[in-house]
Design an enzyme around this catalytic site. Structure first.
Site, short mmCIF file in Angstrom:
data_model
loop_
_atom_site.label_atom_id
_atom_site.label_comp_id
_atom_site.label_asym_id
_atom_site.label_seq_id
_atom_site.Cartn_x
_atom_site.Cartn_y
_atom_site.Cartn_z
N ARG A 214 -13.66 11.79 -6.14
CA ARG A 214 -14.27 10.54 -6.58
C ARG A 214 -14.60 9.64 -5.39
O ARG A 214 -15.59 8.90 -5.41
CB ARG A 214 -13.34 9.82 -7.56
CG ARG A 214 -14.09 9.09 -8.66
CD ARG A 214 -13.18 8.82 -9.84
NE ARG A 214 -12.13 7.88 -9.52
CZ ARG A 214 -12.30 6.56 -9.56
NH1 ARG A 214 -13.43 6.03 -9.93
NH2 ARG A 214 -11.31 5.76 -9.26
N PHE B 258 -0.19 17.41 5.54
CA PHE B 258 -1.00 16.97 4.40
C PHE B 258 -1.84 18.12 3.87
O PHE B 258 -1.84 18.42 2.67
CB PHE B 258 -1.90 15.79 4.80
CG PHE B 258 -2.87 15.39 3.71
CD1 PHE B 258 -2.49 14.48 2.73
CD2 PHE B 258 -4.15 15.92 3.66
CE1 PHE B 258 -3.38 14.12 1.71
CE2 PHE B 258 -5.03 15.57 2.65
CZ PHE B 258 -4.65 14.67 1.68
N GLN C 120 1.21 15.03 10.86
CA GLN C 120 0.93 14.53 9.52
C GLN C 120 -0.25 15.26 8.90
O GLN C 120 -0.21 15.65 7.73
CB GLN C 120 0.66 13.02 9.59
CG GLN C 120 0.30 12.37 8.28
CD GLN C 120 -1.19 12.51 7.93
OE1 GLN C 120 -1.56 12.48 6.78
NE2 GLN C 120 -2.02 12.69 8.92
N LYS D 44 -0.52 2.38 4.60
CA LYS D 44 -1.07 3.74 4.60
C LYS D 44 -2.52 3.75 5.04
O LYS D 44 -2.93 4.57 5.87
CB LYS D 44 -0.91 4.37 3.22
CG LYS D 44 -1.26 5.84 3.15
CD LYS D 44 -2.72 6.00 2.91
CE LYS D 44 -3.14 7.46 2.99
NZ LYS D 44 -4.60 7.56 2.82
N PRO E 163 0.46 8.34 8.48
CA PRO E 163 0.12 7.84 7.14
C PRO E 163 0.96 8.53 6.07
O PRO E 163 1.02 9.75 6.02
CB PRO E 163 -1.35 8.24 6.98
CG PRO E 163 -1.86 8.47 8.36
CD PRO E 163 -0.69 8.96 9.15
N ASN F 296 -5.15 4.97 -4.05
CA ASN F 296 -4.86 5.34 -5.43
C ASN F 296 -6.07 5.98 -6.11
O ASN F 296 -6.43 5.67 -7.24
CB ASN F 296 -4.43 4.08 -6.22
CG ASN F 296 -3.81 4.41 -7.56
OD1 ASN F 296 -3.25 5.49 -7.74
ND2 ASN F 296 -3.90 3.51 -8.50
N ARG G 181 -11.13 -2.03 -6.74
CA ARG G 181 -11.11 -2.25 -5.30
C ARG G 181 -12.34 -3.01 -4.82
O ARG G 181 -12.42 -3.41 -3.66
CB ARG G 181 -11.04 -0.92 -4.56
CG ARG G 181 -9.91 -0.03 -5.03
CD ARG G 181 -10.04 1.37 -4.48
NE ARG G 181 -9.22 2.35 -5.19
CZ ARG G 181 -9.55 2.88 -6.35
NH1 ARG G 181 -10.69 2.56 -6.93
NH2 ARG G 181 -8.75 3.74 -6.93
N ASP H 128 1.23 9.10 2.24
CA ASP H 128 0.61 9.03 0.92
C ASP H 128 1.45 9.84 -0.06
O ASP H 128 2.57 10.24 0.26
CB ASP H 128 -0.83 9.57 0.98
CG ASP H 128 -0.84 11.09 1.08
OD1 ASP H 128 -0.02 11.63 1.84
OD2 ASP H 128 -1.63 11.74 0.39
#
Length: 284
Positions: free
Chosen positions: A126, A271, A267, A212, A229, A121, A171, A231
């Site tokens: 970042r 992505f 994937q 994920k 994965p 998330n 987290r 997302d």
DNA sequence: AACCAGGTGGAGC
DNA sequence: GCTCCACATGGT
């Protein structure tokens, strides 16, 4: 792909039809790299490499650890064969063309685990900033003012407050908890030689690791290619090609069933394709 | 000012 | 098993 070792720390890469540094590094699997005037600086654990694009399909790889990075970039795998297999899926055609230079990096398990717990998330810009902070404050100095990714011993000294200062946010306690589990004997490396589903179950017992993140660790850090994965971006792709669905577990099952052993790479192509198309370059 | 970013943990059912 | 929700942080 043609590799020619020029000397102890330089390797020439030619005929790189299925390798593009920019595409591979910017496909969201690595968080420790930077581009500076047509050259990419790449870091993994305590190792450093520079890759310079000389011309079309031609690169110069410079590192004190050439062998490590030849493996890291997965140069011994023939991606043409994989792409040929995937071409039978009509809806992949555009993504295969667009993402042809993307490869799956073989990263260090511990570093992959920590980075992808942070990734949840979150956005790539970042994530990179937080990981850089952690290396600079808790890793050992290496070369050129750069810092290694912290060892498990070094990670075990990082407090929850330190992680918050790194911008990890809520987290932080997940990281502290997972690092403690590793110190208590959780063996990451042995997951490489375990059946994928069994390794996945083990990963899911770690704090901050859900389906994920587990799949990303399996794919980028443990060499398991039969994972997919899911997302936010892959969820969008899924809706484009397979119709409306919100349950990511169901998406995951269907995608694995469809792509089998090529799931991980399919994937990654999708992505990169979807995120670049929709995002442009705004989030790098 | 809501909404998004390589989602997960926890509560309630 | 499942569905909702809160969660920090910085950017649009």
């Amino acid at each position: 792909m043609k590799l020619t070792k020029l000397n102890d720390c330089e390797m020439l890469i030619e005929e790189a039809d299925t390798f593009d540094v920019k595409q591979t590094l910017e496909s969201g699997q690595l968080f420790r790299f930077e581009e500076k005037n047509n050259e990419f600086l790449v870091q993994s654990l305590d190792k450093v490499a520079k890759i310079c694009r000389l011309s079309d399909k031609k690169y110069l790889l410079s590192s004190k650890n050439l062998n490590y990075f030849v493996n890291f970039f997965d140069f011994s795998t023939n991606y043409d064969i994989i792409i040929t297999r995937l071409e039978k899926f009509e809806y992949l055609k555009e993504a295969l063309k667009f993402s042809r230079g993307v490869r799956i990096l073989k990263q260090a398990p511990l570093e992959t685990l920590i980075c992808f717990i942070i990734s949840a998330n979150n956005n790539i810009k970042r994530i990179k900033k937080s990981v850089a902070y952690i290396c600079e404050h808790f890793g050992s100095p290496v070369e050129d003012g750069l810092f290694a990714f912290p060892t498990l011993q070094q990670l075990s000294l990082i407090t929850e407050d330190d992680f918050v200062k790194a911008g990890i946010g809520y987290r932080a306690p997940y990281l502290v908890k997972t690092i403690q589990m590793l110190c208590d004997g959780f063996d990451l490396d042995c997951l490489k030689n375990m059946p994928t589903n069994q390794a996945r179950e083990k990963l899911l017992t770690l704090a901050g690791v859900g389906p994920k993140v587990a799949d990303c660790i399996l794919l980028f850090g443990l060499g398991h290619k039969q994972v997919f994965p899911v997302d936010t971006w892959i969820a969008k792709v899924y809706n484009d090609f397979f119709g409306a669905e919100t349950n990511r577990t169901k998406m995951n099952r269907k995608l694995i069933e469809t792509f089998g052993d090529d799931s991980g790479i399919a994937q990654q192509y999708l992505f990169y394709f979807k995120r670049e198309k929709e995002n442009g370059r705004k989030n790098l």
